[in-house]
Design an enzyme around this catalytic site. Structure first.
Site, PDB file in Angstrom:
ATOM      1  N   GLU A  47       0.824  -1.206   0.000  1.00  0.00           N
ATOM      2  CA  GLU A  47       0.000   0.000   0.000  1.00  0.00           C
ATOM      3  C   GLU A  47       0.862   1.262   0.000  1.00  0.00           C
ATOM      4  O   GLU A  47       0.482   2.285  -0.575  1.00  0.00           O
ATOM      5  CB  GLU A  47      -0.951   0.002   1.203  1.00  0.00           C
ATOM      6  CG  GLU A  47      -1.889  -1.192   1.298  1.00  0.00           C
ATOM      7  CD  GLU A  47      -2.735  -1.418   0.046  1.00  0.00           C
ATOM      8  OE1 GLU A  47      -2.920  -0.457  -0.728  1.00  0.00           O
ATOM      9  OE2 GLU A  47      -3.196  -2.547  -0.156  1.00  0.00           O
TER      10      GLU A  47
ATOM     11  N   TYR B  29      -2.601  -8.218 -10.591  1.00  0.00           N
ATOM     12  CA  TYR B  29      -1.497  -8.204  -9.627  1.00  0.00           C
ATOM     13  C   TYR B  29      -0.361  -9.143 -10.062  1.00  0.00           C
ATOM     14  O   TYR B  29       0.782  -8.717 -10.237  1.00  0.00           O
ATOM     15  CB  TYR B  29      -1.979  -8.655  -8.249  1.00  0.00           C
ATOM     16  CG  TYR B  29      -2.817  -7.676  -7.489  1.00  0.00           C
ATOM     17  CD1 TYR B  29      -2.321  -7.035  -6.359  1.00  0.00           C
ATOM     18  CD2 TYR B  29      -4.137  -7.416  -7.852  1.00  0.00           C
ATOM     19  CE1 TYR B  29      -3.095  -6.150  -5.628  1.00  0.00           C
ATOM     20  CE2 TYR B  29      -4.928  -6.532  -7.140  1.00  0.00           C
ATOM     21  CZ  TYR B  29      -4.395  -5.910  -6.020  1.00  0.00           C
ATOM     22  OH  TYR B  29      -5.172  -5.029  -5.304  1.00  0.00           O
TER      23      TYR B  29
END
Length: 480
Positions: A335, A419
């Site tokens: 993140e 991803y």
């Protein structure tokens, strides 16, 4: 019930106050959002007014503007942006609607605007401009609104400990080569796409409420039973806060950047602070300096792992335990990397989600390599990323990466392609051009598209520029 005349008067007074209060930033070369917000914890509502000082940076004359009303995606249980499997996780205490009501739009001192809300979804606000706006021209308009926050443990909602206030205000759609991007709030992925703007926010919260926020709190004053914060957030593509009366806060410093950890469990909370500091330190040195003054990692009632917003990420409270420290570190590293890939360098996350997620995931692997060594990074890469891809091939059209969120089958499909396969592209690129050139690519991509929105083609152009080769065939083989 208040009269319409009274509502318009409230909007007008608030708008004039905001324009006077925030007048010094009028000369900015970016769109400016000036917001005056009041949060009611009992009702879980926000009453707000925003004055948008919009500058047309596009190569067309505009007759209207469009704005996303994301909270209305949470109004109807049958249409909320969660899969059927997620509903119980998203609403552990039962469903209640979230929404945003628009109480009026005005131009100038008191010119009522003509506007409409898309009847099918309720998620798009269309505002007709009083005259065509040429490139470089500005116009200001005020919007009065009320937000109902739902009991959801997702991006937008509240749980037993925290209130996630994200994607909650009217925000301008992006105009690009595809026209206005008025995509819906998809259940899969991060269905957001925005331009970098400047934010000035006045936020009133119940006294004792701790607020983790995008930007920097410039002042805090007690007014009766409320704390009033003034927040400055320049050069960001969104604004979000997470609130709780239970937060503990720890702070540190990395390269002059204040790093904060908001937490409930002290052992894990301090670990989270260390992981955030380590991530900022590595990405600063490898990619380019983090351009903001503060960064916060927030333990939250959030079931989805982690989620990024400018200067602020929230992490599921389920990861804050001794048994989950590796997952906690990995998610924080991921993140935090989004502060570079999505935050500073933006992209259309609806149409080209692989661009920020794939690069963020591979940057996270590089974090593991930096602090734990190449062997550990390779093992993590194989375990988390490439292991899922033995069943995929580069030429299988079903595995195409450049497509809209609505074209993915489910979360597994999205995760594996966006991803995992995305990270594999960057791993293969690094192997192809070497470590030195790969670092040059990231440096140049970051510096060239800082505060802008990049595309897949922009990335390819950067790679070609750094390597002096035509790498279009490499990317075509992987992406299409």
């Amino acid at each position: 019930m208040k009269s319409k005349k009274y509502i318009w008067l409230v909007i007008l007074v608030a708008a004039i106050g905001l324009l006077i209060y925030f007048a010094p930033i009028k000369n900015s070369n970016r769109t400016v959002y000036n917001m005056d917000l009041k949060y009611n914890d009992k009702d879980k509502t926000i009453i707000g007014t925003e004055v948008v000082d919009f500058i047309n940076t596009y190569d067309v004359n505009l007759s209207e503007v469009y704005m996303h009303l994301y909270p209305n995606a949470f109004k109807d249980k049958s249409k909320v942006p969660f899969t059927k499997e997620e509903i119980g996780l998203a609403y552990p205490n039962g469903f209640k609607p979230g929404y945003i009501e628009i109480n009026g739009v005005t131009f100038g001192k008191n010119e009522k605007a003509t506007y409409s809300i898309d009847q099918k979804t309720g998620e798009i606000l269309k505002i007709l401009l009083p005259k065509k706006l040429e490139k470089g021209d500005r116009i200001s308009f005020a919007i009065g609104f009320k937000v109902q926050i739902p009991p959801s443990c997702g991006r937008f909602g509240y749980g037993n400990n925290t209130i996630q206030v994200t994607n909650f205000y009217p925000i301008l759609s992006v105009y690009d080569q595809n026209g206005w991007n008025n995509d819906p709030y998809y259940a899969l992925g991060d269905p957001f796409y925005s331009d970098v703007s400047n934010y000035k926010v006045k936020l009133a919260v119940p006294k004792g409420m701790e607020v983790a926020t995008t930007g920097v709190v410039k002042s805090k004053a007690r007014q009766g039973d409320m704390d009033v914060l003034t927040i400055d957030a320049p050069n960001v593509r969104d604004f979000a806060v997470v609130m709780s009366s239970k937060f503990k806060v720890a702070e540190g410093d990395v390269d002059g950047i204040k790093v904060k950890s908001y937490y409930f469990d002290e052992d894990s909370g301090l670990k989270a602070l260390k992981y955030a500091q380590d991530a900022i330190r590595f990405y600063n040195s490898y990619i380019g300096k983090y351009p903001y003054k503060e960064y916060s990692v927030v333990e939250s009632d959030f079931y989805m792992g982690g989620m990024e917003y400018p200067n602020l990420v929230f992490i599921s409270k389920d990861l804050y335990s001794k048994d989950n420290l590796f997952n906690l570190e990995y998610v924080i590293a991921h993140e935090t990397a989004h502060q570079w890939w999505y935050g500073v360098v933006g992209n259309n996350e609806v149409r080209e989600a692989w661009l920020d997620e794939g690069l963020t995931e591979y940057t996270t692997i590089m974090y593991i390599e930096r602090y734990y060594g190449k062997a550990t990074a390779d093992a993590v890469f194989k375990s988390i990323i490439s292991g899922e891809f033995y069943k995929f091939s580069k030429t299988n059209k079903d595995d195409g990466m450049v497509k809209t969120l609505g074209q993915f089958k489910d979360w597994n499909d999205y995760t594996n392609i966006v991803y995992n396969k995305g990270a594999m592209v960057f791993n293969e690129l690094r192997n192809l051009i070497g470590d030195e050139k790969f670092k040059e690519v990231l440096d140049k991509y970051y510096s060239d598209y800082k505060y802008k929105n990049a595309t897949t083609q922009n990335l390819i152009d950067v790679v070609d520029s750094v390597t002096g080769k035509d790498t279009g065939g490499f990317f075509e083989e992987w992406l299409d």
